[in-house]
Enzyme design. Structure first.
Site, mmCIF file in Angstrom:
data_model
loop_
_atom_site.group_PDB
_atom_site.id
_atom_site.type_symbol
_atom_site.label_atom_id
_atom_site.label_comp_id
_atom_site.label_asym_id
_atom_site.label_seq_id
_atom_site.Cartn_x
_atom_site.Cartn_y
_atom_site.Cartn_z
ATOM 1 N N LYS A 202 0.706 -0.771 0.258
ATOM 2 C CA LYS A 202 0.054 -0.285 0.450
ATOM 3 C C LYS A 202 1.150 0.907 -0.309
ATOM 4 O O LYS A 202 1.944 1.364 0.186
ATOM 5 C CB LYS A 202 -1.261 0.312 1.176
ATOM 6 C CG LYS A 202 -2.155 -1.211 1.146
ATOM 7 C CD LYS A 202 -3.091 -1.250 2.128
ATOM 8 C CE LYS A 202 -4.699 -2.168 0.889
ATOM 9 N NZ LYS A 202 -5.483 -2.189 2.125
ATOM 10 N N ARG A 242 -3.479 -10.403 5.411
ATOM 11 C CA ARG A 242 -4.384 -9.911 3.335
ATOM 12 C C ARG A 242 -2.958 -10.060 2.459
ATOM 13 O O ARG A 242 -2.179 -8.437 3.162
ATOM 14 C CB ARG A 242 -5.069 -9.116 3.555
ATOM 15 C CG ARG A 242 -5.757 -9.629 2.410
ATOM 16 C CD ARG A 242 -6.560 -8.969 1.677
ATOM 17 N NE ARG A 242 -7.698 -7.693 0.298
ATOM 18 C CZ ARG A 242 -6.910 -7.569 -0.697
ATOM 19 N NH1 ARG A 242 -6.140 -7.199 -0.454
ATOM 20 N NH2 ARG A 242 -7.705 -7.648 -1.777
#
Ligand code: HH2
Length: 285
Positions: A202, A242
């Site tokens: 991210k 995840r």
């Protein structure tokens, strides 16, 4: 033990922020799903709509076309979750074999309840198309944890058999918000609901890893930060991470699990960790 679980990301999209287009067709998507399974993924998370900052919604028929054949094929081999916010896509995915709803809208618990399947509630401030414009909280930890626990309790009351909470790293949050939420993960884990965390590749990792003259490190350089934060999250109590880079995260999950409760390691983790140290006694170097 218990080894924290690894959820492998499978984006069947043309526009996901880190792997958009790579698994858009059925064949490469299945191959990647099976590869992640072999690498140690406990769950494969199939998504047909990007939720990256600025992403535009995908029509229901198109999302169904993307995800259903992939879920049908993969669910024979591994547990599958569907990453969707649409009730009709969720229902169809469950009929195709998915058993976990990964729900960034935190609104699909009635679908999970009526089908007797698991549900992940994620905290998002706003909608993907605008969520990163100017995220603001008076108390990010109190607001995110309070929201998640309230939703999770509602889901339990509605009869959902398996309820996960996810602080939603990057979903309407600055780098500081993300780091604060990671720092306070133990408090969320103490709620008793299993915690899922997704930091993989991210943007905030890009900010923290930026080299000289770079605003953000590119996605291809975010593996160390992805694994460091996944490991941090598991040590802080996350029961599942995840990730895109399953092999590395799976190794980390095994190590985290093995250091927690050596005599009870689950068979697969035991095999891996014992082989790694060279014998049946973890005292062996
Ligand atoms: N992050 C993304 C999507 N779904 N679900 C959960 N539970 N937690 C997350 O942190 C999370 C999520 C965004 O990542 P990705 O799927 O790689 O990208 P895109 O949304 O662009 O497809």
């Amino acid at each position: 033990m218990v080894r924290p679980l690894v959820m492998g990301v499978l984006n069947v999209t043309p526009d996901s922020f880190s792997d958009g287009g790579r698994y858009f067709d059925l064949e490469p998507a299945l191959a990647r799903g099976l590869e992640m399974t072999a690498e140690g993924a406990d769950v494969i998370d199939v998504g047909g709509e990007s939720s990256r900052p600025g992403a535009q919604p995908v029509p229901e028929a198109e999302e169904l076309r993307r995800v259903i054949p992939v879920i049908e094929a993969l669910a024979r081999h591994v547990r599958v979750s569907v990453d969707t916010t649409k009730p009709a896509v969720a229902e169809a995915a469950l009929s195709a074999g998915a058993t976990l709803l990964n729900d960034i809208s935190a609104s699909l618990w009635p679908v999970a309840a009526s089908n007797g399947v698991g549900w992940v509630a994620l905290h998002m401030s706003g909608m993907p198309c605008t969520m990163q414009d100017d995220p603001h909280y008076d108390d990010v930890v109190g607001e995110v944890h309070g929201f998640l626990i309230e939703r999770a309790r509602r889901a339990v009351d509605a009869g959902v058999p398996e309820v996960w909470v996810d602080p939603g790293i990057g979903f309407g949050k600055t780098a500081r918000h993300n780091l604060t939420l990671l720092h306070h993960l133990p408090a969320l884990a103490a709620s008793g609901f299993p915690v899922l965390v997704g930091t993989s590749r991210k943007g905030f990792l890009g900010l923290l890893a930026a080299g000289p003259g770079e605003k953000r490190a590119p996605v291809a350089k975010r593996l160390p930060g992805s694994i460091a934060t996944a490991t941090w999250a598991m040590l802080a109590g996350a029961a599942m991470v995840r990730v895109h880079d399953v092999a590395a995260a799976s190794q980390s999950a095994t190590l985290v699990g093995s250091t927690r409760l050596v005599p009870d390691v689950a068979p697969r983790a035991a095999r891996m960790s014992l082989e790694a140290v060279g014998g049946p006694e973890l005292g062996v170097r």
